[in-house]
Write a protein that holds these residues in place. Sequence first.
Motif, mmCIF file in Angstrom:
data_model
loop_
_atom_site.group_PDB
_atom_site.id
_atom_site.type_symbol
_atom_site.label_atom_id
_atom_site.label_comp_id
_atom_site.label_asym_id
_atom_site.label_seq_id
_atom_site.Cartn_x
_atom_site.Cartn_y
_atom_site.Cartn_z
ATOM 1 N N GLY A 65 42.982 5.948 34.766
ATOM 2 C CA GLY A 65 41.879 5.041 35.070
ATOM 3 C C GLY A 65 42.207 4.105 36.210
ATOM 4 O O GLY A 65 41.368 3.841 37.083
ATOM 5 N N THR A 66 43.451 3.601 36.226
ATOM 6 C CA THR A 66 43.894 2.708 37.299
ATOM 7 C C THR A 66 43.904 3.436 38.639
ATOM 8 O O THR A 66 43.423 2.910 39.655
ATOM 9 C CB THR A 66 45.299 2.166 36.988
ATOM 10 O OG1 THR A 66 45.287 1.498 35.728
ATOM 11 C CG2 THR A 66 45.747 1.192 38.075
ATOM 12 N N LEU A 67 44.463 4.656 38.662
ATOM 13 C CA LEU A 67 44.518 5.441 39.888
ATOM 14 C C LEU A 67 43.119 5.777 40.399
ATOM 15 O O LEU A 67 42.864 5.756 41.609
ATOM 16 C CB LEU A 67 45.320 6.730 39.663
ATOM 17 C CG LEU A 67 46.827 6.556 39.476
ATOM 18 C CD1 LEU A 67 47.478 7.885 39.102
ATOM 19 C CD2 LEU A 67 47.468 6.002 40.750
ATOM 20 N N PHE A 68 42.208 6.080 39.463
ATOM 21 C CA PHE A 68 40.835 6.380 39.863
ATOM 22 C C PHE A 68 40.177 5.153 40.483
ATOM 23 O O PHE A 68 39.455 5.252 41.482
ATOM 24 C CB PHE A 68 40.026 6.853 38.647
ATOM 25 C CG PHE A 68 38.605 7.206 38.968
ATOM 26 C CD1 PHE A 68 38.309 8.381 39.653
ATOM 27 C CD2 PHE A 68 37.564 6.357 38.597
ATOM 28 C CE1 PHE A 68 36.995 8.708 39.956
ATOM 29 C CE2 PHE A 68 36.245 6.681 38.896
ATOM 30 C CZ PHE A 68 35.962 7.866 39.582
ATOM 31 N N GLY A 69 40.441 3.980 39.890
ATOM 32 C CA GLY A 69 39.908 2.736 40.441
ATOM 33 C C GLY A 69 40.428 2.475 41.854
ATOM 34 O O GLY A 69 39.666 2.092 42.755
ATOM 35 N N ILE A 70 41.746 2.699 42.037
ATOM 36 C CA ILE A 70 42.352 2.526 43.368
ATOM 37 C C ILE A 70 41.734 3.505 44.366
ATOM 38 O O ILE A 70 41.447 3.151 45.518
ATOM 39 C CB ILE A 70 43.875 2.728 43.286
ATOM 40 C CG1 ILE A 70 44.514 1.601 42.462
ATOM 41 C CG2 ILE A 70 44.497 2.782 44.687
ATOM 42 C CD1 ILE A 70 45.981 1.822 42.161
ATOM 43 N N TYR A 71 41.525 4.742 43.906
ATOM 44 C CA TYR A 71 40.935 5.766 44.774
ATOM 45 C C TYR A 71 39.519 5.374 45.203
ATOM 46 O O TYR A 71 39.151 5.497 46.378
ATOM 47 C CB TYR A 71 40.915 7.103 44.032
ATOM 48 C CG TYR A 71 40.218 8.218 44.775
ATOM 49 C CD1 TYR A 71 40.827 8.826 45.866
ATOM 50 C CD2 TYR A 71 38.948 8.646 44.388
ATOM 51 C CE1 TYR A 71 40.190 9.851 46.552
ATOM 52 C CE2 TYR A 71 38.302 9.670 45.079
ATOM 53 C CZ TYR A 71 38.931 10.261 46.157
ATOM 54 O OH TYR A 71 38.291 11.268 46.839
ATOM 55 N N VAL A 74 38.203 2.340 45.358
ATOM 56 C CA VAL A 74 38.283 1.197 46.285
ATOM 57 C C VAL A 74 38.700 1.683 47.670
ATOM 58 O O VAL A 74 38.170 1.231 48.700
ATOM 59 C CB VAL A 74 39.280 0.143 45.757
ATOM 60 C CG1 VAL A 74 39.556 -0.921 46.820
ATOM 61 C CG2 VAL A 74 38.745 -0.511 44.494
ATOM 62 N N THR A 75 39.650 2.628 47.692
ATOM 63 C CA THR A 75 40.154 3.151 48.964
ATOM 64 C C THR A 75 39.054 3.834 49.770
ATOM 65 O O THR A 75 38.887 3.581 50.971
ATOM 66 C CB THR A 75 41.302 4.161 48.718
ATOM 67 O OG1 THR A 75 42.360 3.497 48.028
ATOM 68 C CG2 THR A 75 41.831 4.709 50.043
ATOM 69 N N LEU A 131 38.521 1.199 52.587
ATOM 70 C CA LEU A 131 39.598 1.468 53.550
ATOM 71 C C LEU A 131 39.384 2.760 54.334
ATOM 72 O O LEU A 131 39.486 2.772 55.564
ATOM 73 C CB LEU A 131 40.944 1.508 52.815
ATOM 74 C CG LEU A 131 41.335 0.225 52.066
ATOM 75 C CD1 LEU A 131 42.657 0.410 51.348
ATOM 76 C CD2 LEU A 131 41.422 -0.953 53.043
ATOM 77 N N PHE A 132 39.143 3.871 53.620
ATOM 78 C CA PHE A 132 38.971 5.167 54.283
ATOM 79 C C PHE A 132 37.710 5.855 53.758
ATOM 80 O O PHE A 132 37.796 6.740 52.905
ATOM 81 C CB PHE A 132 40.198 6.060 54.044
ATOM 82 C CG PHE A 132 41.487 5.464 54.521
ATOM 83 C CD1 PHE A 132 41.814 5.444 55.875
ATOM 84 C CD2 PHE A 132 42.379 4.890 53.612
ATOM 85 C CE1 PHE A 132 42.994 4.893 56.305
ATOM 86 C CE2 PHE A 132 43.572 4.337 54.044
ATOM 87 C CZ PHE A 132 43.881 4.333 55.401
#
Length: 204
Positions: free
Chosen positions: A140-146, A148-149, A153-154
């Motif tokens: 879930g954390t990685l998905f959230g970071i993805y 946001v990215t 960002l990209f």
Amino acid sequence: MVNLIFKDILIQKKMILFYIATIILYLLIKVSLVKIGFLYSLAFITMSFSYDEKDNANILLNSLPYTRKQIVSSRYIGSLIYTSLIIIITYLGNFFLNGKETLFLLKDILIIIGLVMVAMSFILPICYKFKTQSLMIASGTLFGIYMVTIKYLFPSLNDTLRELIQKFLTLQETQMYFVAILTIIILYVGSWLLSIRIYARKVF
């Protein structure tokens, strides 16, 4: 060890009916066979692992005449068998829904198996070290970071990844496939040995 593999199929026998029903729904709306095969294989394997964490199942497993190496090995061998089962269900469903024009593509099958092996190479050692609940939190954390990215960002990251995957799917070079297959096998075997080491040191 065969009994350990068969155990997971028996435990999820009711879920298999749910898998078949939802796979058919996804096939009706033309979802990619590779995506269906990959996601349902992961679901089957992680569900099997989570059942072993319930009701002190690991204590029961270790009281049976199996070594810890055999218990871990059954999980890695079973993952390939469960993936094959999901692939068969998916392609049979697609065949009956779409008729004889549906091709049973070897490339698609290899991609599904390869993706599952890569994913399990990271997931299984984490599950043996921690618990599947920790894996869900991390996912879930990685998905959230993805998210946001790609939003801030990209923004073109999704398109870039899609283009890279498409280029890989259209490759015709045998050497590239050989390197990819060899790399995945090495990663899977390395993960297998790591999981055996982690599980051997666990106290239940």
